[in-house]
Design an enzyme around this catalytic site. Structure first.
Site, short mmCIF file in Angstrom:
data_model
loop_
_atom_site.label_atom_id
_atom_site.label_comp_id
_atom_site.label_asym_id
_atom_site.label_seq_id
_atom_site.Cartn_x
_atom_site.Cartn_y
_atom_site.Cartn_z
N GLU A 1 -38.46 57.84 -115.18
CA GLU A 1 -39.92 58.00 -114.99
C GLU A 1 -40.38 59.42 -115.27
O GLU A 1 -41.31 59.91 -114.62
CB GLU A 1 -40.28 57.61 -113.55
CG GLU A 1 -40.89 56.25 -113.46
CD GLU A 1 -41.66 55.90 -114.70
OE1 GLU A 1 -42.61 56.62 -115.02
OE2 GLU A 1 -41.29 54.92 -115.36
C1 LIG Z 1 -30.88 53.70 -115.31
C2 LIG Z 1 -32.05 54.02 -116.15
C3 LIG Z 1 -33.17 53.21 -116.13
C4 LIG Z 1 -34.26 53.50 -116.94
N1 LIG Z 1 -35.32 52.64 -116.97
C5 LIG Z 1 -36.27 52.79 -117.93
C6 LIG Z 1 -37.27 51.80 -118.14
O1 LIG Z 1 -37.34 50.80 -117.41
N2 LIG Z 1 -38.14 51.97 -119.16
C7 LIG Z 1 -38.10 53.06 -119.98
O2 LIG Z 1 -38.90 53.14 -120.90
N3 LIG Z 1 -37.18 54.04 -119.80
C8 LIG Z 1 -36.26 53.93 -118.80
N4 LIG Z 1 -35.30 54.89 -118.63
C9 LIG Z 1 -35.36 56.09 -119.42
C10 LIG Z 1 -35.79 57.32 -118.64
O3 LIG Z 1 -37.15 57.22 -118.29
C11 LIG Z 1 -35.46 58.58 -119.46
O4 LIG Z 1 -34.06 58.72 -119.41
C12 LIG Z 1 -36.14 59.82 -118.95
O5 LIG Z 1 -37.52 59.74 -119.13
C13 LIG Z 1 -35.63 61.09 -119.65
O6 LIG Z 1 -35.57 60.94 -121.04
P1 LIG Z 1 -34.22 61.27 -121.80
O7 LIG Z 1 -33.10 60.63 -121.08
O8 LIG Z 1 -34.38 60.95 -123.21
O9 LIG Z 1 -34.02 62.83 -121.64
P2 LIG Z 1 -34.53 63.93 -122.68
O10 LIG Z 1 -35.97 63.74 -122.95
O11 LIG Z 1 -33.60 63.97 -123.83
O12 LIG Z 1 -34.38 65.27 -121.84
C14 LIG Z 1 -33.12 65.96 -121.70
C15 LIG Z 1 -33.33 67.15 -120.76
O13 LIG Z 1 -34.29 68.03 -121.30
C16 LIG Z 1 -35.35 68.25 -120.39
N5 LIG Z 1 -36.60 68.35 -121.13
C17 LIG Z 1 -37.07 67.56 -122.12
N6 LIG Z 1 -38.26 68.00 -122.54
C18 LIG Z 1 -38.57 69.08 -121.79
C19 LIG Z 1 -39.65 69.99 -121.74
N7 LIG Z 1 -40.71 69.85 -122.52
N8 LIG Z 1 -39.59 70.99 -120.84
C20 LIG Z 1 -38.56 71.13 -120.01
N9 LIG Z 1 -37.51 70.30 -120.01
C21 LIG Z 1 -37.51 69.31 -120.90
C22 LIG Z 1 -35.34 67.05 -119.45
O14 LIG Z 1 -35.90 67.37 -118.20
C23 LIG Z 1 -33.86 66.75 -119.38
O15 LIG Z 1 -33.27 67.57 -118.41
C24 LIG Z 1 -34.24 54.65 -117.78
C25 LIG Z 1 -33.12 55.50 -117.78
C26 LIG Z 1 -32.03 55.18 -117.00
C27 LIG Z 1 -30.82 56.08 -117.07
#
Ligand SMILES: Cc1cc2nc3c(=O)[nH]c(=O)nc-3n(C[C@H](O)[C@H](O)[C@H](O)COP(=O)(O)OP(=O)(O)OC[C@H]3O[C@@H](n4cnc5c(N)ncnc54)[C@H](O)[C@@H]3O)c2cc1C
Length: 593
Positions: A441
């Site tokens: 989220e």
């Molecule tokens: C078990 C599980 C259930 C999930 N359920 C859903 C779901 O139902 N629907 C859905 O759509 N998604 C879902 N997700 C996805 C989840 O919402 C994302 O994993 C989350 O939003 C983070 O995106 P990412 O993993 O791509 O991390 P990334 O965007 O790759 O980020 C990597 C790191 O960089 C940091 N970062 C990125 N951009 C910035 C910035 N501008 N400034 C500072 N820091 C930054 C982040 O905080 C993080 O620490 C789920 C994930 C999991 C693991």
């Protein structure tokens, strides 16, 4: 196996006494709300979550979800029966709109039941939680026909809902989304692409699943401005509105993950699936934010909920486990050693958790009351202020309650010593399950950026100015000798928040890295300030009733005292870190890491 008993007494205290929800009886849904009805819902909710959902928490963790070769899944034993019991009990309908089969009760009451469900079985509770969020988005942005078609079945729980944002190459940065929508002659769209980590993407207990999918219509503007929202049902509805032909979408795989094993986290493939546009083209984020905001509040609640259940079990353990003598002399001389609850360090962890849980509960419920006021009040000024508060407080509920909630779970595990690390006592499951709440989220770092970069400056800072004015009014009204400790705590924290806000205004505008570097600590200062306000409000009621003979109120005052004296001092450290700016974070070149 761990136990769970819903903290009904504390919930009643917050709803009936602190928030005095009965005083809003001029608003729709509040008017039928007698104390008896509140009690009945809380007591029945406590029974349902203890007897039906909680016993399946360990089962779900051990068995997980299994995918069959045709893409269908088998959820853990007992989940389908529990789901049926939940829908038959009407638990999914509590705060939903009566126009679509809901009971129209206030969200501030529903949130207590959501907390119970999330404590008892977080993985299970996510299925109805996401359905509720998807239904809210359709209600906010869908056509009347879409509302009438989908909402009654989603409200009743016959159909589930999901949220499809994330793709393999884009999580935080949704502008990079690749999923495509191709317009068809009949007004529908063909949706193609892959979404990953979709919670509840499949199940074996609903007749249909209504996927809300973000995609880009061919030729749409680049980036986030070209994203549209679609309803993509698992089964396309026939002429009578019943699930008919299978749509070209499905679960291509299940993720193996650290926790919430009972929830199906799916890779969702859309291969030219039929989708229906929600709202206007390219304006999908606006409606999806309704679901995301609902989900963010729900995730914040998960932090509290996991901390609460782990706390209950840590208390039991700490009273039972005999190790060492108290440093100030034996407290249980008839036993071979004292129970570990006598040791100050164990007390520290228990008190941290108790003060957090009770503060978080008041804060989350108060925020939900704003949600009700925003949508139900007839007074435009009240609606506006409540809407401003919802914007400002949502990232704080999400990130502060999960950062601290996970720490609570770790403390409860720590109190168990080695028994906390081994599986038998169940404490490690709470840590594993809670961990995701800081990530999905929108990560907590991204919540902090949202607070500092968008919510704070929004509408010229109107929300924080209203919040400060509310605190000033409370302080002025309650500056009595009895309230001194709590009001002084609130005053000091509020001054620190103002200092941090001023620093951001002076240093964050010229150098955005300064604002981003400060954001995590700023969010925590804000979180502590909201808790200081909640604790002062709780102390006020407890002082009025401390001679009632009910020990609950003295306990409340003592816990509030602990919060002010032992937890608020952390704010000074956060403020010092805010004021360092970004410079210390960039002392090293990338190559030096
Ligand atoms: C078990 C599980 C259930 C999930 N359920 C859903 C779901 O139902 N629907 C859905 O759509 N998604 C879902 N997700 C996805 C989840 O919402 C994302 O994993 C989350 O939003 C983070 O995106 P990412 O993993 O791509 O991390 P990334 O965007 O790759 O980020 C990597 C790191 O960089 C940091 N970062 C990125 N951009 C910035 C910035 N501008 N400034 C500072 N820091 C930054 C982040 O905080 C993080 O620490 C789920 C994930 C999991 C693991």
């Amino acid at each position: 196996m761990p136990r769970y008993d819903a903290p009904v007494r504390d919930m009643r205290f917050i709803l009936n006494e602190v928030l005095n929800i009965h005083s809003y009886n001029n608003l729709p849904g509040f008017s039928d709300l007698s104390e008896d009805l509140v009690d009945a819902i809380l007591n029945e909710g406590a029974k349902f979550t203890k007897e039906v959902l909680h016993p399946l928490n360990v089962v779900g963790d051990n068995q997980g979800v299994v995918r069959n070769s045709d893409g269908s899944v088998k959820t853990p034993d007992g989940f389908p029966e529990a789901y049926k019991a939940m829908t038959e009990g009407g638990w999914t309908t509590l705060s939903a709109n009566p126009e679509f089969g809901g009971q129209g009760l206030p969200h501030v009451l529903d949130v207590a039941v959501s907390e119970m469900m999330s404590s008892a079985n977080m993985a299970f509770a996510m299925y109805p939680g996401l359905t509720h969020g998807a239904a809210s988005a359709i209600e906010a942005g869908g056509s009347q026909e879409q509302k009438e078609t989908y909402l009654p079945k989603m409200v009743s729980g016959e159909w589930a809902g999901t949220m499809n944002l994330t793709e393999p190459h884009c999580g935080t940065d949704l502008g990079m989304m690749k999923t495509k929508a191709v317009p068809q002659a009949d007004g529908t769209y063909k949706i193609s692409g892959q979404k990953i980590w979709i919670s509840g993407g499949e199940n074996d207990f609903t007749d249909n699943i209504i996927h809300l999918v973000l995609a880009k219509i061919e030729g749409a503007p680049e980036g986030i401005k070209g994203v549209s929202l679609f309803i993509v049902p698992k089964f396309i509805l026939d002429a009578d509105g019943n699930p008919g032909e299978r749509n070209a979408c499905g679960c291509g795989g299940l993720e193996e993950k650290m926790g919430i094993h009972g929830n199906a986290t799916c890779v969702m493939n859309y291969d030219g699936a039929t989708g229906y546009l929600v709202g206007e083209p390219n304006k999908g984020m606006r409606t999806m934010f309704v679901m995301m905001n609902a989900a963010r509040l729900g995730v914040g609640l998960q932090g509290l909920a996991q901390s609460e259940i782990s706390y209950q079990n840590a208390v039991d353990f700490a009273k039972d486990r005999l190790q060492s003598r108290s440093v100030s002399g034996p407290k249980a001389p008839d036993k071979p050693a004292d129970p570990v609850i006598v040791h100050p360090d164990v007390r520290r962890m228990l008190m941290d958790q108790k003060a957090f849980n009770e503060g978080a509960r008041a804060f989350a419920y108060w925020t939900m009351l704003q949600n009700d006021l925003e949508h139900r009040s007839e007074d435009e000024a009240v609606r506006e202020k409540a809407g401003d508060y919802m914007g400002l407080l949502t990232p704080i509920v999400k990130a502060f309650l999960t950062d601290k909630g996970l720490q609570g779970c770790i403390d409860a595990q720590q109190i168990h010593g080695g028994s906390g690390f081994t599986k038998e006592w169940g404490m490690e499951q709470f840590v594993r399950d809670c961990r995701i709440a800081l990530i999905y989220e929108g990560t907590n770092g991204v919540q902090a950026l949202d607070l500092v970069g968008r919510k704070l400056p929004s509408k010229g800072g109107r929300a924080i100015m209203a919040f400060n004015a509310e605190l000033d009014a409370f302080i002025a009204e309650n500056d009595s000798e009895d309230m001194k400790l709590y009001v002084d705590g609130l005053k000091a924290t509020k001054a620190q928040l103002q200092e941090a806000t001023m620093w951001l205004m002076q240093n964050g505008m010229t150098n955005p890295d300064n604002a981003a570097a400060a954001s995590h600590d700023y969010l925590h200062i804000f979180g502590y300030t909201t808790f200081a306000y909640m604790w002062a409000r709780m102390a006020k009621i407890a002082l009025e009733k401390k001679d009632s003979g009910d020990g609950f109120y003295a306990e409340k005052l003592a816990t509030g005292r602990y919060f002010v004296t032992r937890m608020l001092p952390d704010v000074a450290a956060h403020l010092a870190k805010v004021k360092t700016g970004a410079e210390p974070l960039f002392l090293l070149e990338e190559s030096q890491f």
